[in-house]
Design an enzyme around this catalytic site. Structure first.
Site, mmCIF file in Angstrom:
data_model
loop_
_atom_site.group_PDB
_atom_site.id
_atom_site.type_symbol
_atom_site.label_atom_id
_atom_site.label_comp_id
_atom_site.label_asym_id
_atom_site.label_seq_id
_atom_site.Cartn_x
_atom_site.Cartn_y
_atom_site.Cartn_z
ATOM 1 N N LYS A 43 -8.961 4.368 -35.922
ATOM 2 C CA LYS A 43 -9.969 3.198 -36.334
ATOM 3 C C LYS A 43 -10.389 2.616 -34.996
ATOM 4 C CE LYS A 43 -6.193 1.102 -37.990
ATOM 5 N NZ LYS A 43 -5.247 0.268 -38.946
ATOM 6 N N TYR A 285 -19.899 -20.807 -14.426
ATOM 7 C CA TYR A 285 -20.463 -22.028 -15.594
ATOM 8 C C TYR A 285 -19.399 -22.855 -15.666
ATOM 9 C CZ TYR A 285 -23.762 -18.318 -17.196
ATOM 10 O OH TYR A 285 -25.105 -17.504 -17.427
HETATM 11 C C1 PLP Z 1 -3.923 0.664 -38.525
HETATM 12 C C2 PLP Z 1 -3.013 1.146 -39.389
HETATM 13 C C3 PLP Z 1 -1.600 1.793 -39.159
HETATM 14 C C4 PLP Z 1 -1.404 1.913 -37.541
HETATM 15 O O1 PLP Z 1 -1.030 0.761 -37.283
HETATM 16 P P1 PLP Z 1 -0.265 0.513 -35.830
HETATM 17 O O2 PLP Z 1 0.423 -0.991 -36.108
HETATM 18 O O3 PLP Z 1 -1.256 0.488 -35.063
HETATM 19 O O4 PLP Z 1 0.812 1.625 -35.711
HETATM 20 C C5 PLP Z 1 -1.211 2.400 -40.126
HETATM 21 N N1 PLP Z 1 -1.620 2.450 -41.487
HETATM 22 C C6 PLP Z 1 -2.582 1.724 -41.807
HETATM 23 C C7 PLP Z 1 -2.975 1.790 -42.921
HETATM 24 C C8 PLP Z 1 -3.405 1.143 -40.838
HETATM 25 O O5 PLP Z 1 -4.519 0.610 -41.234
#
Ligand code: PLP
Length: 400
Positions: A43, A285
């Site tokens: 992701k 700034y």
């Molecule tokens: C993002 C996600 C993971 C991984 O999560 P981590 O905390 O980064 O290990 C696993 N399962 C789902 C459904 C996710 O959306």
């Protein structure tokens, strides 16, 4: 690397230590055993590390499948030649279904309506679509209620163009060593097992079972099931250590060595300009920093648009030739400033590490310099996930 990229990376770059990524993947493999599958979370551009490159390296190293959040993330890695199964972890929109089918993604299904929409489009395209059921056992996000899982599975089994390949849930507090959080994870897993038993009792094969995110992998062996879905752990961060667990819960983990991971990304900039600043002159700034004496500052071409949070203004440091230098004044969109003192050792075009690994000095009388994305996250009250995801696409990724 092309000339253009070499020039470009003189500004600010994210060095991706592929060897560390593979080491982290291997550590997870060792922990969970060869009989289980690993779904690599890609992701948000692989938590900022570059989805396609991470997918390719993971595939070579034997990862079984990938997880994406959006259809376009799935399409990106398919276009790059990734053939392994790709799970769509978020709820898709009906308008996206043709692209889900075209890119051969495996959607999570939480309800009958979406199952019907998927089935209809798959039927129109004269194809069979693989799906996983998502059960909400206590995350309170997508997923069907645990008591509705068997009915959803039964419905899917009657959809002639859908194949149920897996059943999943997501854990809400698996990365915490707080007793109540540990108990909550246990409750979620109990609800999941019960729902899976009901699916089986209805005469349906639930497919592969999966629940564990990074926290589950580190702290909850009961959650490993048929497949684990690590994200942040692969990129080198662990929210809690096994040895911090209450004794009663540790027994199950005694056979395991502590899972060691290393940060994969290093955000590095370059000293673009050095100049003298007189006592009493202000920098950046809002004039939040005024020189307490005659000094020198260095300007780095890195700002909040590159992933250095603006909230880190006046509360973070960069490392140049092994020494820390404080960020002073407000971090701008594309630039920031550091104080390098009245007689600087820093030279123009030196490399400046914004975050990477914590630094343990050779002389034990000196303190450890906390320079990881997790430490930066803590200083601005967020989590390393957000720091990594926020490294903008304009920052070139350099794979080492
Ligand atoms: C993002 C996600 C993971 C991984 O999560 P981590 O905390 O980064 O290990 C696993 N399962 C789902 C459904 C996710 O959306």
């Amino acid at each position: 690397m092309s000339n253009y990229l070499i020039l470009y990376s003189m500004r600010t770059k994210a060095i991706i230590h592929v060897d560390r990524f593979l080491g982290n993947l291997n550590a997870i493999r060792t922990r969970i055993g060869n009989e289980r599958q690993i779904c690599v979370s890609l992701k948000a551009n692989a938590y900022g590390h570059g989805a396609l490159e991470i997918a390719k390296r993971s595939q070579e190293a034997g990862a079984n499948c990938f997880g994406v959040a959006t259809v376009s993330e799935g399409i990106e890695i398919r276009k790059g030649g990734i053939k392994a199964p790709v799970l769509l972890l978020s709820q898709g929109h009906p308008a996206e279904i043709p692209r889900i089918i075209e890119a051969d993604l495996i959607p999570f299904v939480s309800d009958i309506d979406f199952a019907d929409e998927l089935n209809k489009e798959a039927s129109d395209k004269k194809t069979k679509l693989q799906v996983h059921i998502k059960i909400d056992t206590g995350m309170g996000r997508i997923g069907c209620l645990a008591e509705d899982a068997a009915a959803l599975a039964t419905h899917i089994s009657k959809c002639s163009n859908l194949t149920l390949k897996g059943t999943a849930t997501h854990l809400a507090s698996s990365d915490s060593i707080d007793r109540q959080d540990i108990d909550y994870t246990k409750l979620q897993l109990t609800r999941f097992k019960k729902a899976v038993a009901a699916i089986k009792a209805a005469g349906i094969d639930p497919g592969i079972l999966h629940a564990a995110n990074s926290g589950g992998i580190v702290l909850h062996p009961d959650s490993w099931l048929d497949m684990v879905r690590p994200g942040i752990l692969l990129y080198g961060f662990k929210a809690a250590q096994e040895y911090e667990l209450p004794i009663a819960h540790m027994k199950k983990l005694v056979k395991c060595k502590a899972l060691m991971v290393e940060p994969v990304m290093e955000l590095v900039s370059t000293v673009a300009l050095i100049k003298k600043i007189k006592k009493g002159e202000s920098v950046s700034y809002g004039r939040t920093w005024t020189a307490p004496m005659n000094t020198n500052i260095a300007i780095l071409p890195a700002g909040y648009a590159d992933g250095l949070p603006r909230l880190a203004s006046n509360r973070w440091q960069v490392i140049i030739k092994g020494d820390p230098y404080p960020l002073i004044g407000r971090i701008c969109m594309d630039q920031c400033c550091i104080d390098i003192g009245p007689e600087p050792k820093v030279e123009r075009w030196d490399e400046a590490v914004i975050f990477g690994s914590d630094i343990i000095p050779e002389d034990e009388n000196f303190p450890i310099i906390m320079q990881s994305a997790a430490a930066l996250a803590e200083s601005v009250r967020t989590i390393p996930y957000e720091i990594l995801c926020n490294v903008n696409r304009r920052v070139p990724r350099v794979y080492k």
